[in-house]
Design an enzyme around this catalytic site. Sequence first.
Site, PDB file in Angstrom:
ATOM      1  CB  SER A  26      -0.779   0.079   1.252  1.00  0.00           C
ATOM      2  OG  SER A  26      -0.038   0.039   2.311  1.00  0.00           O
ATOM      3  CB  THR A  29       3.468  -0.783   2.929  1.00  0.00           C
ATOM      4  OG1 THR A  29       2.174  -1.081   4.073  1.00  0.00           O
ATOM      5  CG2 THR A  29       4.526  -1.926   3.325  1.00  0.00           C
ATOM      6  CE  LYS A  97      -2.694  -4.276  -0.619  1.00  0.00           C
ATOM      7  NZ  LYS A  97      -1.442  -4.944   0.158  1.00  0.00           N
ATOM      8  CD  GLU A 176      -0.433 -12.775   2.737  1.00  0.00           C
ATOM      9  OE1 GLU A 176      -0.962 -12.144   1.840  1.00  0.00           O
ATOM     10  OE2 GLU A 176       0.304 -12.519   3.096  1.00  0.00           O
ATOM     11  CE  LYS A 218       1.868 -13.722   0.036  1.00  0.00           C
ATOM     12  NZ  LYS A 218       2.312 -12.543  -0.757  1.00  0.00           N
ATOM     13  CB  SER A 260       9.526 -13.660   2.970  1.00  0.00           C
ATOM     14  OG  SER A 260       9.372 -12.046   2.466  1.00  0.00           O
ATOM     15  N   GLY A 262       9.207 -11.234   6.891  1.00  0.00           N
ATOM     16  CA  GLY A 262      10.308 -10.674   7.642  1.00  0.00           C
ATOM     17  C   GLY A 262      11.690 -11.521   7.961  1.00  0.00           C
ATOM     18  N   GLY A 290       7.442 -10.651  -0.899  1.00  0.00           N
ATOM     19  CA  GLY A 290       7.764  -9.148  -0.962  1.00  0.00           C
ATOM     20  C   GLY A 290       9.013  -8.796  -0.616  1.00  0.00           C
ATOM     21  NE  ARG A 291       8.400  -7.922   4.659  1.00  0.00           N
ATOM     22  CZ  ARG A 291       7.736  -8.248   5.903  1.00  0.00           C
ATOM     23  NH1 ARG A 291       8.372  -7.551   7.038  1.00  0.00           N
ATOM     24  NH2 ARG A 291       6.793  -8.799   5.971  1.00  0.00           N
TER      25      ARG A 291
HETATM   26  P1  13P Z   1       6.454 -10.335   2.507  1.00  0.00           P
HETATM   27  O1  13P Z   1       7.277 -11.501   1.792  1.00  0.00           O
HETATM   28  O2  13P Z   1       7.340  -9.153   2.538  1.00  0.00           O
HETATM   29  O3  13P Z   1       5.874 -10.840   3.792  1.00  0.00           O
HETATM   30  O4  13P Z   1       5.334  -9.713   1.736  1.00  0.00           O
HETATM   31  C1  13P Z   1       4.595 -10.776   1.259  1.00  0.00           C
HETATM   32  C2  13P Z   1       3.049 -10.189   1.054  1.00  0.00           C
HETATM   33  O5  13P Z   1       2.533  -9.990   0.028  1.00  0.00           O
HETATM   34  C3  13P Z   1       2.564 -10.045   2.540  1.00  0.00           C
HETATM   35  O6  13P Z   1       1.082  -9.847   2.317  1.00  0.00           O
END
Ligand code: 13P
Length: 336
Positions: A26, A29, A97, A176, A218, A260, A262, A290-291
Amino acid sequence: MNFSSLSEIASYIVSDGKGILAADESNPTCTKRFDSIGVESTEDNRRDYRELLFRSEGMKGNIGGVILFDETIRQNAADGTSLVDIITSQGSIPGIKVDKGLQQIGDTEESLTQGLEGLDERLKEYYEIGAKFTKWRAVISIGEGMPSSEAISANMEALAEYAKIVQNNNMVPMVEPEVLMDGNHSIDDCFEATSRCLDTLFACLLDKEVDIKGTILKPNMVTSGSNNSDQANVEEVAQKTIDCLKAYVPDNLPGVTFLSGGQSDIDATAHLDAMNKIGGFNWKLSFSYGRALQQPALKAWMGKKENAILAQQALSHRALMNKLASEGKWDISLEN
Ligand code: 13P
Protein backbone atom coordinates in the site's frame (compact mmCIF):
# COMPACT_ATOMS: atom_id res chain seq x y z
CA MET A 1 -1.50 -16.11 -22.75
CA ASN A 2 -4.89 -17.73 -23.08
CA PHE A 3 -6.40 -19.75 -20.25
CA SER A 4 -9.66 -21.64 -20.34
CA SER A 5 -10.11 -22.23 -16.61
CA LEU A 6 -9.13 -20.94 -13.18
CA SER A 7 -7.12 -24.08 -12.54
CA GLU A 8 -5.05 -23.41 -15.68
CA ILE A 9 -4.24 -19.90 -14.43
CA ALA A 10 -3.31 -21.11 -10.94
CA SER A 11 -1.21 -23.96 -12.33
CA TYR A 12 0.61 -21.70 -14.78
CA ILE A 13 1.64 -19.26 -12.03
CA VAL A 14 3.51 -22.03 -10.17
CA SER A 15 4.66 -24.05 -13.20
CA ASP A 16 8.32 -25.05 -13.64
CA GLY A 17 9.45 -23.55 -10.33
CA LYS A 18 7.92 -20.16 -11.02
CA GLY A 19 6.60 -18.07 -8.13
CA ILE A 20 5.06 -14.69 -7.41
CA LEU A 21 6.53 -11.24 -6.96
CA ALA A 22 4.46 -9.47 -4.27
CA ALA A 23 4.64 -5.79 -5.25
CA ASP A 24 1.32 -4.81 -3.70
CA GLU A 25 2.60 -2.61 -0.90
CA SER A 26 0.00 0.00 0.00
CA ASN A 27 1.23 3.60 -0.32
CA PRO A 28 1.98 3.89 3.44
CA THR A 29 3.99 0.62 3.35
CA CYS A 30 5.81 1.71 0.19
CA THR A 31 6.64 4.99 1.94
CA LYS A 32 8.19 3.01 4.81
CA ARG A 33 10.34 1.05 2.33
CA PHE A 34 11.37 4.24 0.48
CA ASP A 35 12.15 6.01 3.79
CA SER A 36 14.73 3.27 4.47
CA ILE A 37 16.68 4.39 1.36
CA GLY A 38 15.91 8.11 1.66
CA VAL A 39 13.64 8.32 -1.39
CA GLU A 40 10.47 10.37 -1.44
CA SER A 41 7.36 8.24 -1.96
CA THR A 42 5.74 10.11 -4.86
CA GLU A 43 3.41 8.52 -7.41
CA ASP A 44 6.13 8.83 -10.09
CA ASN A 45 8.86 7.33 -7.89
CA ARG A 46 6.63 4.40 -6.97
CA ARG A 47 5.91 3.92 -10.69
CA ASP A 48 9.58 4.15 -11.70
CA TYR A 49 10.60 1.63 -9.05
CA ARG A 50 7.90 -0.88 -9.98
CA GLU A 51 8.60 -0.38 -13.70
CA LEU A 52 12.25 -1.23 -13.26
CA LEU A 53 11.36 -4.35 -11.28
CA PHE A 54 8.87 -5.55 -13.90
CA ARG A 55 11.31 -4.93 -16.77
CA SER A 56 14.04 -7.05 -15.11
CA GLU A 57 15.32 -9.86 -17.28
CA GLY A 58 14.98 -12.35 -14.45
CA MET A 59 11.20 -11.98 -14.46
CA LYS A 60 11.08 -14.30 -17.50
CA GLY A 61 10.80 -17.95 -16.54
CA ASN A 62 11.08 -17.27 -12.80
CA ILE A 63 8.07 -15.07 -11.95
CA GLY A 64 4.66 -16.47 -12.95
CA GLY A 65 2.57 -13.74 -11.31
CA VAL A 66 2.88 -10.24 -9.88
CA ILE A 67 0.55 -8.87 -7.18
CA LEU A 68 -0.20 -5.18 -7.66
CA PHE A 69 -1.74 -2.41 -5.59
CA ASP A 70 -4.71 -0.39 -6.88
CA GLU A 71 -2.50 2.55 -7.89
CA THR A 72 0.01 0.37 -9.78
CA ILE A 73 -2.46 -1.64 -11.85
CA ARG A 74 -3.63 1.68 -13.38
CA GLN A 75 -0.15 3.11 -14.09
CA ASN A 76 1.69 3.50 -17.37
CA ALA A 77 5.46 3.42 -17.74
CA ALA A 78 7.27 6.59 -18.82
CA ASP A 79 7.03 5.41 -22.48
CA GLY A 80 3.26 4.98 -22.20
CA THR A 81 3.15 1.17 -21.96
CA SER A 82 0.92 0.02 -19.12
CA LEU A 83 2.66 -1.79 -16.27
CA VAL A 84 0.12 -4.59 -16.79
CA ASP A 85 1.36 -5.02 -20.39
CA ILE A 86 4.99 -5.04 -19.27
CA ILE A 87 4.23 -7.82 -16.78
CA THR A 88 2.35 -9.83 -19.39
CA SER A 89 5.16 -9.43 -21.94
CA GLN A 90 7.48 -11.06 -19.38
CA GLY A 91 5.29 -14.19 -19.38
CA SER A 92 3.87 -13.25 -15.99
CA ILE A 93 0.24 -12.84 -14.88
CA PRO A 94 -1.00 -9.61 -13.26
CA GLY A 95 -2.84 -9.94 -9.95
CA ILE A 96 -4.33 -7.44 -7.52
CA LYS A 97 -4.59 -7.03 -3.76
CA VAL A 98 -8.28 -6.49 -3.03
CA ASP A 99 -8.59 -6.38 0.75
CA LYS A 100 -8.95 -3.00 2.43
CA GLY A 101 -6.64 -3.61 5.36
CA LEU A 102 -7.17 -4.42 9.02
CA GLN A 103 -9.71 -3.30 11.58
CA GLN A 104 -9.17 -3.91 15.28
CA ILE A 105 -11.68 -6.34 16.83
CA GLY A 106 -13.29 -4.40 19.72
CA ASP A 107 -10.63 -3.43 22.26
CA THR A 108 -8.54 -6.57 21.63
CA GLU A 109 -5.11 -6.73 20.00
CA GLU A 110 -6.56 -8.79 17.14
CA SER A 111 -7.89 -7.67 13.78
CA LEU A 112 -10.41 -8.55 11.10
CA THR A 113 -9.53 -7.83 7.46
CA GLN A 114 -12.01 -5.53 5.74
CA GLY A 115 -13.10 -5.21 2.12
CA LEU A 116 -16.11 -7.44 1.36
CA GLU A 117 -18.35 -4.43 0.85
CA GLY A 118 -18.34 -3.40 -2.80
CA LEU A 119 -15.87 -6.18 -3.62
CA ASP A 120 -17.89 -7.58 -6.51
CA GLU A 121 -17.92 -4.22 -8.29
CA ARG A 122 -14.24 -3.57 -7.72
CA LEU A 123 -13.40 -7.04 -9.08
CA LYS A 124 -15.29 -6.37 -12.30
CA GLU A 125 -13.13 -3.30 -12.91
CA TYR A 126 -9.86 -5.10 -12.10
CA TYR A 127 -10.82 -7.91 -14.46
CA GLU A 128 -11.32 -5.41 -17.26
CA ILE A 129 -7.89 -3.87 -16.55
CA GLY A 130 -6.31 -7.33 -16.88
CA ALA A 131 -6.06 -8.93 -13.43
CA LYS A 132 -6.37 -12.71 -13.46
CA PHE A 133 -5.78 -13.39 -9.78
CA THR A 134 -6.35 -11.59 -6.49
CA LYS A 135 -5.01 -11.51 -2.94
CA TRP A 136 -6.64 -11.05 0.48
CA ARG A 137 -4.50 -11.06 3.62
CA ALA A 138 -5.77 -12.03 7.06
CA VAL A 139 -3.42 -11.33 9.97
CA ILE A 140 -3.23 -13.56 13.03
CA SER A 141 -1.05 -12.77 16.06
CA ILE A 142 0.44 -15.12 18.64
CA GLY A 143 0.50 -13.90 22.25
CA GLU A 144 -1.30 -14.04 25.57
CA GLY A 145 -4.68 -15.67 24.75
CA MET A 146 -4.00 -15.20 21.03
CA PRO A 147 -4.99 -16.23 18.53
CA SER A 148 -8.55 -16.39 19.84
CA SER A 149 -11.01 -18.76 18.19
CA GLU A 150 -13.18 -15.74 17.39
CA ALA A 151 -10.41 -14.00 15.45
CA ILE A 152 -9.56 -17.17 13.54
CA SER A 153 -13.21 -17.93 12.65
CA ALA A 154 -14.06 -14.38 11.59
CA ASN A 155 -10.94 -14.03 9.42
CA MET A 156 -11.15 -17.47 7.79
CA GLU A 157 -14.85 -16.98 7.03
CA ALA A 158 -14.07 -13.64 5.39
CA LEU A 159 -11.29 -15.27 3.34
CA ALA A 160 -13.70 -17.95 2.09
CA GLU A 161 -16.42 -15.39 1.29
CA TYR A 162 -13.87 -13.32 -0.63
CA ALA A 163 -12.61 -16.42 -2.52
CA LYS A 164 -16.13 -17.32 -3.64
CA ILE A 165 -16.85 -13.80 -4.92
CA VAL A 166 -13.51 -13.76 -6.79
CA GLN A 167 -14.19 -17.09 -8.51
CA ASN A 168 -17.64 -15.86 -9.50
CA ASN A 169 -15.74 -13.08 -11.31
CA ASN A 170 -13.49 -15.55 -13.14
CA MET A 171 -10.30 -14.81 -11.24
CA VAL A 172 -8.11 -17.02 -9.05
CA PRO A 173 -8.29 -16.12 -5.35
CA MET A 174 -5.08 -16.24 -3.40
CA VAL A 175 -5.98 -16.83 0.26
CA GLU A 176 -3.40 -15.50 2.72
CA PRO A 177 -3.81 -16.37 6.40
CA GLU A 178 -0.62 -14.82 7.81
CA VAL A 179 0.40 -15.89 11.30
CA LEU A 180 2.86 -13.13 12.21
CA MET A 181 6.45 -13.91 13.21
CA ASP A 182 6.40 -11.03 15.75
CA GLY A 183 6.90 -12.21 19.33
CA ASN A 184 9.07 -14.53 21.37
CA HIS A 185 6.91 -17.63 20.90
CA SER A 186 8.34 -21.06 20.06
CA ILE A 187 8.12 -22.84 16.72
CA ASP A 188 5.58 -25.20 18.33
CA ASP A 189 3.33 -22.25 19.19
CA CYS A 190 3.54 -21.21 15.54
CA PHE A 191 2.78 -24.78 14.45
CA GLU A 192 -0.35 -24.81 16.61
CA ALA A 193 -1.64 -21.38 15.52
CA THR A 194 -0.96 -22.13 11.83
CA SER A 195 -2.71 -25.52 12.16
CA ARG A 196 -5.81 -23.93 13.67
CA CYS A 197 -5.94 -21.33 10.88
CA LEU A 198 -5.49 -23.80 8.02
CA ASP A 199 -7.96 -26.28 9.53
CA THR A 200 -10.63 -23.57 9.83
CA LEU A 201 -9.80 -22.00 6.46
CA PHE A 202 -10.25 -25.19 4.44
CA ALA A 203 -13.47 -26.04 6.32
CA CYS A 204 -14.81 -22.56 5.38
CA LEU A 205 -13.69 -22.90 1.73
CA LEU A 206 -15.44 -26.27 1.51
CA ASP A 207 -18.55 -24.83 3.12
CA LYS A 208 -18.71 -22.03 0.53
CA GLU A 209 -18.01 -24.51 -2.29
CA VAL A 210 -14.89 -22.68 -3.41
CA ASP A 211 -13.14 -24.58 -6.22
CA ILE A 212 -9.85 -25.62 -4.61
CA LYS A 213 -8.28 -26.40 -8.01
CA GLY A 214 -8.67 -22.71 -8.89
CA THR A 215 -7.23 -21.35 -5.62
CA ILE A 216 -3.72 -20.53 -4.37
CA LEU A 217 -2.75 -20.64 -0.69
CA LYS A 218 -0.28 -18.04 0.59
CA PRO A 219 0.69 -19.10 4.11
CA ASN A 220 3.46 -18.27 6.54
CA MET A 221 6.14 -20.88 7.18
CA VAL A 222 6.20 -22.50 10.62
CA THR A 223 9.06 -20.68 12.39
CA SER A 224 10.15 -19.49 15.83
CA GLY A 225 8.95 -16.01 16.86
CA SER A 226 11.35 -13.33 15.61
CA ASN A 227 12.25 -12.27 19.20
CA ASN A 228 12.86 -15.81 20.47
CA SER A 229 16.57 -16.31 21.22
CA ASP A 230 16.16 -20.02 20.44
CA GLN A 231 15.67 -20.02 16.65
CA ALA A 232 14.67 -23.29 14.95
CA ASN A 233 17.11 -24.32 12.22
CA VAL A 234 16.37 -24.69 8.50
CA GLU A 235 15.60 -28.43 8.67
CA GLU A 236 13.17 -27.99 11.55
CA VAL A 237 11.35 -25.09 9.86
CA ALA A 238 11.10 -27.12 6.64
CA GLN A 239 9.86 -30.32 8.29
CA LYS A 240 7.33 -28.64 10.61
CA THR A 241 5.95 -26.50 7.79
CA ILE A 242 5.46 -29.55 5.57
CA ASP A 243 3.87 -31.53 8.44
CA CYS A 244 1.45 -28.69 9.12
CA LEU A 245 0.48 -28.24 5.47
CA LYS A 246 0.06 -31.98 4.89
CA ALA A 247 -2.40 -32.22 7.78
CA TYR A 248 -4.80 -29.58 6.41
CA VAL A 249 -4.17 -28.71 2.76
CA PRO A 250 -6.10 -30.80 0.20
CA ASP A 251 -4.06 -32.60 -2.45
CA ASN A 252 -5.87 -30.93 -5.33
CA LEU A 253 -4.73 -27.40 -4.41
CA PRO A 254 -2.37 -26.43 -7.27
CA GLY A 255 0.00 -24.17 -5.39
CA VAL A 256 1.26 -23.09 -2.00
CA THR A 257 3.21 -19.84 -2.33
CA PHE A 258 4.78 -18.66 0.91
CA LEU A 259 5.04 -15.10 2.16
CA SER A 260 8.45 -14.13 3.53
CA GLY A 261 7.06 -12.28 6.56
CA GLY A 262 10.31 -10.64 7.67
CA GLN A 263 12.70 -13.54 7.03
CA SER A 264 15.99 -12.54 5.42
CA ASP A 265 16.20 -13.11 1.69
CA ILE A 266 18.59 -16.04 2.12
CA ASP A 267 16.55 -17.67 4.93
CA ALA A 268 13.39 -17.47 2.83
CA THR A 269 15.19 -19.20 -0.06
CA ALA A 270 16.94 -21.79 2.14
CA HIS A 271 13.68 -22.79 3.86
CA LEU A 272 11.83 -23.17 0.56
CA ASP A 273 14.65 -25.21 -0.92
CA ALA A 274 14.82 -27.51 2.13
CA MET A 275 11.09 -28.25 1.87
CA ASN A 276 11.33 -29.11 -1.80
CA LYS A 277 14.34 -31.34 -1.16
CA ILE A 278 12.23 -33.26 1.40
CA GLY A 279 9.26 -33.48 -1.02
CA GLY A 280 6.38 -35.94 -0.72
CA PHE A 281 3.46 -33.57 -1.39
CA ASN A 282 1.15 -32.99 -4.35
CA TRP A 283 1.00 -29.20 -4.52
CA LYS A 284 3.76 -27.02 -5.93
CA LEU A 285 5.60 -25.39 -3.06
CA SER A 286 6.77 -21.99 -4.22
CA PHE A 287 7.11 -18.33 -3.21
CA SER A 288 5.11 -15.11 -3.15
CA TYR A 289 7.72 -12.92 -1.56
CA GLY A 290 7.65 -9.18 -1.08
CA ARG A 291 10.61 -8.15 1.04
CA ALA A 292 12.68 -11.30 0.41
CA LEU A 293 12.59 -10.63 -3.36
CA GLN A 294 12.75 -6.84 -3.36
CA GLN A 295 15.07 -5.87 -0.51
CA PRO A 296 18.39 -6.26 -2.39
CA ALA A 297 16.94 -4.48 -5.44
CA LEU A 298 15.65 -1.61 -3.32
CA LYS A 299 19.07 -1.21 -1.65
CA ALA A 300 20.83 -1.28 -5.04
CA TRP A 301 18.43 1.28 -6.56
CA MET A 302 18.53 4.03 -3.91
CA GLY A 303 16.17 6.07 -6.10
CA LYS A 304 18.84 6.72 -8.76
CA LYS A 305 18.28 6.14 -12.49
CA GLU A 306 21.91 5.15 -12.98
CA ASN A 307 21.44 2.26 -10.51
CA ALA A 308 18.50 0.75 -12.41
CA ILE A 309 20.54 -2.03 -14.00
CA LEU A 310 22.14 -3.04 -10.70
CA ALA A 311 18.71 -3.12 -9.07
CA GLN A 312 17.34 -5.25 -11.91
CA GLN A 313 20.26 -7.65 -11.57
CA ALA A 314 19.55 -7.94 -7.83
CA LEU A 315 15.88 -8.78 -8.44
CA SER A 316 16.75 -11.19 -11.27
CA HIS A 317 19.19 -13.01 -9.01
CA ARG A 318 16.68 -13.47 -6.17
CA ALA A 319 13.98 -14.53 -8.64
CA LEU A 320 16.28 -17.21 -10.07
CA MET A 321 17.46 -18.38 -6.63
CA ASN A 322 13.86 -18.82 -5.50
CA LYS A 323 12.88 -20.61 -8.69
CA LEU A 324 15.72 -23.06 -8.04
CA ALA A 325 14.53 -23.39 -4.41
CA SER A 326 11.01 -24.19 -5.68
CA GLU A 327 12.58 -27.13 -7.49
CA GLY A 328 14.84 -28.13 -4.58
CA LYS A 329 17.90 -27.23 -6.68
CA TRP A 330 19.31 -24.27 -4.72
CA ASP A 331 22.64 -24.25 -2.91
CA ILE A 332 24.24 -21.49 -0.84
CA SER A 333 27.27 -21.55 -3.17
CA LEU A 334 25.03 -20.13 -5.94
CA GLU A 335 24.66 -16.92 -3.96
CA ASN A 336 28.19 -15.70 -4.74
P1 13P B 1 6.48 -10.37 2.49
O1 13P B 1 7.07 -11.48 1.67
O2 13P B 1 7.35 -9.14 2.58
O3 13P B 1 5.96 -10.85 3.82
O4 13P B 1 5.22 -9.81 1.69
C1 13P B 1 4.36 -10.71 1.11
C2 13P B 1 3.00 -10.19 1.17
O5 13P B 1 2.37 -10.03 0.15
C3 13P B 1 2.41 -9.93 2.46
O6 13P B 1 1.03 -9.76 2.34
